[in-house]
Design a protein around this motif. Structure first.
Motif, PDB file in Angstrom:
ATOM      1  N   PHE A   8       1.330   7.460  12.780  1.00  0.00           N
ATOM      2  CA  PHE A   8       0.475   7.208  11.621  1.00  0.00           C
ATOM      3  C   PHE A   8       0.743   5.832  11.032  1.00  0.00           C
ATOM      4  O   PHE A   8      -0.198   5.087  10.708  1.00  0.00           O
ATOM      5  N   ASN A   9       2.014   5.464  10.901  1.00  0.00           N
ATOM      6  CA  ASN A   9       2.345   4.133  10.377  1.00  0.00           C
ATOM      7  C   ASN A   9       1.819   3.041  11.293  1.00  0.00           C
ATOM      8  O   ASN A   9       1.293   2.022  10.820  1.00  0.00           O
ATOM      9  N   TRP A  10       1.961   3.229  12.605  1.00  0.00           N
ATOM     10  CA  TRP A  10       1.419   2.255  13.554  1.00  0.00           C
ATOM     11  C   TRP A  10      -0.091   2.137  13.376  1.00  0.00           C
ATOM     12  O   TRP A  10      -0.631   1.035  13.336  1.00  0.00           O
ATOM     13  N   LEU A  11      -0.764   3.268  13.259  1.00  0.00           N
ATOM     14  CA  LEU A  11      -2.222   3.269  13.107  1.00  0.00           C
ATOM     15  C   LEU A  11      -2.636   2.526  11.843  1.00  0.00           C
ATOM     16  O   LEU A  11      -3.527   1.673  11.888  1.00  0.00           O
ATOM     17  N   GLN A  12      -2.003   2.827  10.723  1.00  0.00           N
ATOM     18  CA  GLN A  12      -2.373   2.168   9.468  1.00  0.00           C
ATOM     19  C   GLN A  12      -2.213   0.658   9.555  1.00  0.00           C
ATOM     20  O   GLN A  12      -3.111  -0.085   9.162  1.00  0.00           O
ATOM     21  N   ILE A  13      -1.086   0.197  10.072  1.00  0.00           N
ATOM     22  CA  ILE A  13      -0.864  -1.248  10.112  1.00  0.00           C
ATOM     23  C   ILE A  13      -1.702  -1.902  11.207  1.00  0.00           C
ATOM     24  O   ILE A  13      -2.114  -3.057  11.086  1.00  0.00           O
ATOM     25  N   GLY A  73      -9.974   8.578   6.363  1.00  0.00           N
ATOM     26  CA  GLY A  73      -9.688   8.085   5.016  1.00  0.00           C
ATOM     27  C   GLY A  73      -8.219   7.782   4.802  1.00  0.00           C
ATOM     28  O   GLY A  73      -7.866   6.757   4.216  1.00  0.00           O
ATOM     29  N   ALA A  74      -7.358   8.660   5.267  1.00  0.00           N
ATOM     30  CA  ALA A  74      -5.917   8.446   5.123  1.00  0.00           C
ATOM     31  C   ALA A  74      -5.461   7.244   5.945  1.00  0.00           C
ATOM     32  O   ALA A  74      -4.653   6.434   5.482  1.00  0.00           O
ATOM     33  N   GLN A  77      -6.424   3.938   4.251  1.00  0.00           N
ATOM     34  CA  GLN A  77      -6.010   3.756   2.857  1.00  0.00           C
ATOM     35  C   GLN A  77      -5.143   2.515   2.642  1.00  0.00           C
ATOM     36  O   GLN A  77      -5.299   1.811   1.639  1.00  0.00           O
ATOM     37  N   LEU A  78      -4.240   2.211   3.541  1.00  0.00           N
ATOM     38  CA  LEU A  78      -3.393   1.031   3.382  1.00  0.00           C
ATOM     39  C   LEU A  78      -4.237  -0.235   3.317  1.00  0.00           C
ATOM     40  O   LEU A  78      -4.010  -1.092   2.450  1.00  0.00           O
ATOM     41  N   LEU A  79      -5.218  -0.364   4.191  1.00  0.00           N
ATOM     42  CA  LEU A  79      -6.095  -1.534   4.155  1.00  0.00           C
ATOM     43  C   LEU A  79      -6.841  -1.605   2.828  1.00  0.00           C
ATOM     44  O   LEU A  79      -6.925  -2.674   2.212  1.00  0.00           O
ATOM     45  N   LYS A  80      -7.354  -0.486   2.366  1.00  0.00           N
ATOM     46  CA  LYS A  80      -8.061  -0.467   1.075  1.00  0.00           C
ATOM     47  C   LYS A  80      -7.140  -0.902  -0.053  1.00  0.00           C
ATOM     48  O   LYS A  80      -7.550  -1.666  -0.930  1.00  0.00           O
TER      49      LYS A  80
END
Length: 93
Positions: A8-13, A73-74, A77-80
């Motif tokens: 999940f952390n890899w995906l967000q970044i 959405g989750a 969220q980091l990009l938003k």
């Protein structure tokens, strides 16, 4: 770190880096999580797919193809959050 959390952390970044390709911190963080996934969880061949509601990460672990799904959405969220914060919206030229 648990495999699901690392994915999940890899995906967000990864989403952040794709939106901000000149952001060296995002790139370095993607590489950090890829190294962690490789060394700690024996994960290779990371790919992501997106549809209207989810991201699907496909990966190989110990010779077996696996996948993990995350809500769109989750994942975004980091990009938003970054884009909403003026001090992080500077040029990365």
């Amino acid at each position: 770190m648990q495999l699901t959390d690392a994915l999940f952390n890899w995906l967000q970044i990864q989403i952040v880096w794709e939106a901000r390709p000149n952001d060296r911190s995002a790139r370095d963080t993607v590489l950090f999580f890829e190294e962690m996934l490789r060394e700690d969880h024996q994960v290779t061949q990371l790919t992501k797919k997106i549809d209207q509601h989810t991201y699907v990460i496909e990966y190989e672990q110990n010779g077996e193809v696996k996948s993990q799904t995350f809500p769109r959405g989750a994942a975004e969220q980091l990009l938003k959050d970054i884009m909403a914060e003026p001090k992080y919206n500077q040029s990365f030229e």
